[in-house]
Design a protein around this motif. Structure first.
Motif, PDB file in Angstrom:
ATOM      1  N   ALA A 150      54.370  64.971  80.428  1.00  0.00           N
ATOM      2  CA  ALA A 150      54.566  66.389  80.139  1.00  0.00           C
ATOM      3  C   ALA A 150      54.883  66.639  78.670  1.00  0.00           C
ATOM      4  N   LEU A 151      55.197  65.570  77.915  1.00  0.00           N
ATOM      5  CA  LEU A 151      55.450  65.705  76.487  1.00  0.00           C
ATOM      6  C   LEU A 151      54.187  65.364  75.696  1.00  0.00           C
ATOM      7  N   SER A 152      54.044  66.011  74.560  1.00  0.00           N
ATOM      8  CA  SER A 152      52.847  65.813  73.737  1.00  0.00           C
ATOM      9  C   SER A 152      53.213  65.855  72.263  1.00  0.00           C
ATOM     10  N   ILE A 153      52.291  65.345  71.455  1.00  0.00           N
ATOM     11  CA  ILE A 153      52.447  65.386  69.993  1.00  0.00           C
ATOM     12  C   ILE A 153      51.171  65.925  69.386  1.00  0.00           C
ATOM     13  N   TYR A 154      51.333  66.875  68.476  1.00  0.00           N
ATOM     14  CA  TYR A 154      50.197  67.410  67.720  1.00  0.00           C
ATOM     15  C   TYR A 154      50.445  67.075  66.255  1.00  0.00           C
ATOM     16  N   GLY A 155      49.605  66.189  65.704  1.00  0.00           N
ATOM     17  CA  GLY A 155      49.818  65.665  64.366  1.00  0.00           C
ATOM     18  C   GLY A 155      48.949  66.317  63.310  1.00  0.00           C
ATOM     19  N   SER A 156      48.778  65.600  62.205  1.00  0.00           N
ATOM     20  CA  SER A 156      48.154  66.197  61.024  1.00  0.00           C
ATOM     21  C   SER A 156      47.366  65.159  60.238  1.00  0.00           C
ATOM     22  N   ALA A 157      46.333  65.624  59.544  1.00  0.00           N
ATOM     23  CA  ALA A 157      45.576  64.759  58.634  1.00  0.00           C
ATOM     24  C   ALA A 157      46.022  64.963  57.194  1.00  0.00           C
ATOM     25  N   SER A 158      47.178  65.604  57.014  1.00  0.00           N
ATOM     26  CA  SER A 158      47.732  65.780  55.668  1.00  0.00           C
ATOM     27  C   SER A 158      48.970  64.921  55.456  1.00  0.00           C
ATOM     28  N   ILE A 159      49.406  64.199  56.485  1.00  0.00           N
ATOM     29  CA  ILE A 159      50.559  63.322  56.345  1.00  0.00           C
ATOM     30  C   ILE A 159      50.093  61.937  55.891  1.00  0.00           C
ATOM     31  N   THR A 160      51.033  61.080  55.542  1.00  0.00           N
ATOM     32  CA  THR A 160      50.691  59.748  55.029  1.00  0.00           C
ATOM     33  C   THR A 160      50.200  58.836  56.148  1.00  0.00           C
ATOM     34  N   ASN A 161      49.594  57.721  55.750  1.00  0.00           N
ATOM     35  CA  ASN A 161      49.187  56.712  56.731  1.00  0.00           C
ATOM     36  C   ASN A 161      50.388  56.217  57.536  1.00  0.00           C
ATOM     37  N   GLU A 162      51.506  56.027  56.833  1.00  0.00           N
ATOM     38  CA  GLU A 162      52.699  55.534  57.506  1.00  0.00           C
ATOM     39  C   GLU A 162      53.149  56.505  58.595  1.00  0.00           C
ATOM     40  N   GLU A 163      53.100  57.789  58.296  1.00  0.00           N
ATOM     41  CA  GLU A 163      53.563  58.793  59.258  1.00  0.00           C
ATOM     42  C   GLU A 163      52.564  58.996  60.396  1.00  0.00           C
ATOM     43  N   ALA A 164      51.273  58.905  60.088  1.00  0.00           N
ATOM     44  CA  ALA A 164      50.262  58.969  61.145  1.00  0.00           C
ATOM     45  C   ALA A 164      50.426  57.788  62.099  1.00  0.00           C
ATOM     46  N   TYR A 165      50.614  56.605  61.539  1.00  0.00           N
ATOM     47  CA  TYR A 165      50.842  55.401  62.337  1.00  0.00           C
ATOM     48  C   TYR A 165      52.085  55.553  63.210  1.00  0.00           C
ATOM     49  N   LEU A 166      53.155  56.065  62.594  1.00  0.00           N
ATOM     50  CA  LEU A 166      54.419  56.193  63.303  1.00  0.00           C
ATOM     51  C   LEU A 166      54.334  57.205  64.441  1.00  0.00           C
ATOM     52  N   LEU A 167      53.599  58.290  64.239  1.00  0.00           N
ATOM     53  CA  LEU A 167      53.440  59.275  65.309  1.00  0.00           C
ATOM     54  C   LEU A 167      52.740  58.672  66.516  1.00  0.00           C
ATOM     55  N   GLY A 168      51.697  57.875  66.269  1.00  0.00           N
ATOM     56  CA  GLY A 168      50.995  57.219  67.362  1.00  0.00           C
ATOM     57  C   GLY A 168      51.909  56.265  68.109  1.00  0.00           C
ATOM     58  N   LYS A 169      52.704  55.514  67.374  1.00  0.00           N
ATOM     59  CA  LYS A 169      53.647  54.582  67.991  1.00  0.00           C
ATOM     60  C   LYS A 169      54.731  55.347  68.748  1.00  0.00           C
ATOM     61  N   PHE A 170      55.227  56.427  68.158  1.00  0.00           N
ATOM     62  CA  PHE A 170      56.282  57.221  68.784  1.00  0.00           C
ATOM     63  C   PHE A 170      55.807  57.807  70.116  1.00  0.00           C
TER      64      PHE A 170
END
Length: 710
Positions: free
Chosen positions: A117-137
């Protein structure tokens, strides 16, 4: 006495003026231009100036957006503290209160509605580190499959087509430095002069060197003005036009038969289908005369080298994947890839549009371009993350489909990071209504955007001046954005926010990072051996070498300037060619009696994405302070529309009001509205919800509308 006076005056002079220099890079387009911000303090007043810094990509150039990028981090509207919505109003709270509120809401949602029921909507303007971390999170801390990002609306068609055709997607198959030396260039659906201005000198140099330039676009733009030939295609007819180009070279005997036999599969099927077509029928469909198709195709095929570039004009359609694949059929049939001065480039839109899609933000992907449904890939990443591969959730859904799941009640909570989907998504009124149904929405942003206004909690994010990390530019070059300016107020870097939420949820051991470089080193391991292999890239190497093009599999590897020189990335080493039908069964909108005009959308130079940042820059907002409707003089006369007057534009989804801009540079059957504005100027309210069946790209470039003066 004299020494005392000199000391006094020196002290006063230092008080009057001090200077600080911050190394950084532009937060906007995919060129990721290096620059310095010079901060001068004169008494109590500070002034700022941005200058370009030499680098392999843009060589010190900056555009109007980069020169004024610093204006939004210092804007008075910037969020500096966590804000909780109480009885419809945002009130300041502490970080501890904010984190405890997230813990309570997330745990309650998952206890009642389940982990998914939880979701994440990310961005292509954040860093590689933050994109990676969102996927892991998403997968480790929340155990949800539901993560996707705004890059789905930007690069997904080109990425999918490249993966299907070549077995690998990197923005450019060659480095930018090869462009000036190619003999012929085709620019399909890309307005680089306004979207990536600092790339233009590469193409201008090519023209000076004698290159023949072909542009494909329904409008005349600053980019098409560079072209020797402009194919003014009807919106949505790019796949059919590619069939026309293929038919010409097949009929003229200009196919590189040796190349397609040795390096590709499927060409005979393509040839058989194309032979059944008529150029006159393709002209009827596309609006491009036969003689122009012949000139373009023959010129591209006959030259010794050639490069082909696509962007949103071709890709943002519900058959965008097929359209790009057919354009790649044409490129392969001419043999112009995998060698000097010949190749393909998908011109990335967002700043980290390339890197952000490589490391786990997409619903079906894990870091290094691994696939979440591939058991071997799952095992590799799970080992790096310290979990069992069976703990990893499966594949989620695309960005727009998440809002459909919210509307249906399947998703009830969302973490939104640096994105504004209420403005950027198609059928925008539906997206807004869906978000209002969430039990809990937390937004991480610098400003209260149109989407953040709907949030229950807003967390203050850092700007590009404060957030160190790597970005991957349009050519696949991994760069390091230095960021030495401290965060203002209580703002935090996105990666710090993710780690703090993970800690409060009891997942601290999986997120022990103390700095961005720690995250990058784990990313290197996670990507090792994958398609997008960053293992050989380090912060120290990037600083010394000014960026490295992936794949770079080990520390002794220099990076990869040119892809596919000997083999493509499929197991058999061959590219895949497939026939693409002229008569797509997809429900693409066509003009009708009620909605007689094509509507297409796009960017303008002074703004970026939904304008949340650029509208906070006085210098940029002053250049274009409102949206507009570009319309041909004949069409304006037919609908009684005068120059610079308000026009109502209506599709089956809604209505907006924008000011007219009469111009003979657009097709009479087409109108154009840029997408950087919100509310009653949000053109995405007019765009339908139909998606590309393969990559789930919405059809931003083709809608049917009617118009009338207000």
């Amino acid at each position: 006495m004299t020494d005392l006076l000199l000391k006094y005056f020196r002290t006063k002079q230092q008080e009057v003026q001090t200077e600080k220099v911050y190394d950084t890079q532009c937060p906007f387009c995919s060129m990721q231009c290096k620059m310095q911000l010079i901060e001068q303090s004169i008494v109590s007043r500070k002034t700022y100036k941005t200058i370009g810094k030499d680098n392999p990509t843009s060589q010190g150039r900056l555009c109007i957006k980069g020169m004024n990028a610093h204006q939004h981090p210092f804007h008075q509207d910037r969020i500096l503290h966590p804000l909780l919505k109480v009885e419809g109003e945002f009130v300041r709270i502490t970080w501890d209160e904010a984190l405890q509120h997230i813990k309570k809401q997330f745990e309650e949602i998952q206890a009642v509605d389940g982990h998914e029921a939880l979701s994440i909507y990310g961005s292509a303007s954040i860093t590689n580190e933050e994109a990676y971390l969102l996927g892991k999170f998403a997968r480790v801390a929340l155990k949800t499959p539901y993560i996707d990002y705004n890059g789905r609306l930007c690069m997904s068609a080109a990425a999918t087509a490249a993966n299907q055709t070549f077995g690998l997607d990197r923005g450019l198959t060659n480095s930018l430095k090869e462009i000036p030396f190619t003999r012929v260039i085709m620019l399909a659906g890309t307005n680089i002069a306004e979207c990536q201005p600092t790339i233009m000198p590469y193409f201008e140099k090519a023209k000076e060197n004698g290159a023949y330039i072909i542009a494909i676009d329904p409008r005349e733009t600053p980019t098409t003005q560079l072209a020797d030939l402009h194919l003014k295609v009807k919106p949505g007819m790019d796949a059919a036009l590619a069939n026309g180009l293929l038919k010409v070279i097949i009929d003229e005997g200009l196919v590189d038969e040796a190349f397609v036999k040795e390096r590709a599969t499927g060409f005979e099927e393509v040839r058989s289908y194309v032979n059944s077509l008529s150029l006159d029928e393709i002209t009827e469909m596309t609006g491009v005369p036969v003689d122009q198709m012949k000139t373009a195709a023959i010129k591209f095929a006959e030259e010794d080298s050639g490069m082909l570039f696509t962007a949103r004009g071709v890709e943002q359609q519900i058959d965008g994947t097929a359209a790009v694949r057919n354009i790649l059929n044409f490129l392969l049939a001419t043999g112009k890839i995998g060698k000097a001065y010949s190749g393909y480039g998908a011109i990335t839109g967002q700043g980290n549009g390339q890197g952000a899609r490589e490391h786990g933000q997409k619903a079906d992907q894990l870091p290094g371009y691994r696939l979440i449904e591939n058991e071997e890939h799952r095992e590799h990443v799970a080992k790096v993350w310290g979990i069992d591969k069976d703990e990893l959730p499966g594949k989620g859904v695309s960005a727009y489909e998440m809002f459909q799941k919210i509307n249906d009640g399947d998703i009830t909570g969302m973490l939104l990071v640096c994105s504004n989907p209420v403005v950027s998504n198609p059928n925008a009124n539906f997206v807004k209504a869906a978000l209002k149904k969430l039990k809990f929405l937390v937004a991480v942003d610098m400003f209260i955007s149109e989407t953040a206004q709907l949030a229950d909690l807003i967390l203050p994010a850092s700007s590009y001046l404060e957030d160190e990390g790597t970005m991957t530019n349009l050519e696949g070059r991994v760069t390091l954005r230095e960021a030495s300016r401290p965060c203002p107020g209580e703002a935090k870097n996105d990666w710090e926010i993710i780690c703090e939420i993970a800690k409060v949820l009891g997942k601290e051991k999986y997120f022990p990072f103390q700095k961005a470089e720690d995250i990058f080193n784990e990313l290197r391991e996670a990507s090792r051996g994958g398609a997008a292999d960053y293992y050989g890239i380090t912060y120290d190497r990037i600083r010394k070498e000014q960026g490295i093009l992936w794949p770079c599999p080990d520390l002794g590897h220099s990076g990869t300037d040119r892809l596919f020189e000997e083999t493509f990335a499929h197991e058999d080493g061959k590219a895949r060619m497939v026939p693409v039908s002229n008569t797509s069964e997809l429900p693409k909108e066509k003009p009708s009696e009620e909605y007689p005009l094509y509507l297409t959308t796009g960017r303008i130079m002074s703004h970026y994405l939904t304008g949340v940042q650029t509208r906070k820059s006085a210098a940029l907002a002053a250049r274009n302070f409102e949206s507009y409707l570009e319309i041909h003089p004949e069409t304006a006369k037919k609908y009684n529309i005068e120059q610079n007057t308000l026009v109502s534009v209506t599709s089956r989804r809604g209505t907006i009001k924008v000011r007219s801009k009469i111009s003979d540079t657009i097709r009479p059957d087409t109108v154009f509205v840029p997408f950087h504005w919100a509310e009653d100027q949000n053109v995405n309210m007019l765009v339908g919800e139909d998606l590309d069946p393969t990559c789930k790209m919405p059809g931003f470039k083709v809608s049917a509308v009617n118009i009338k003066p207000v």
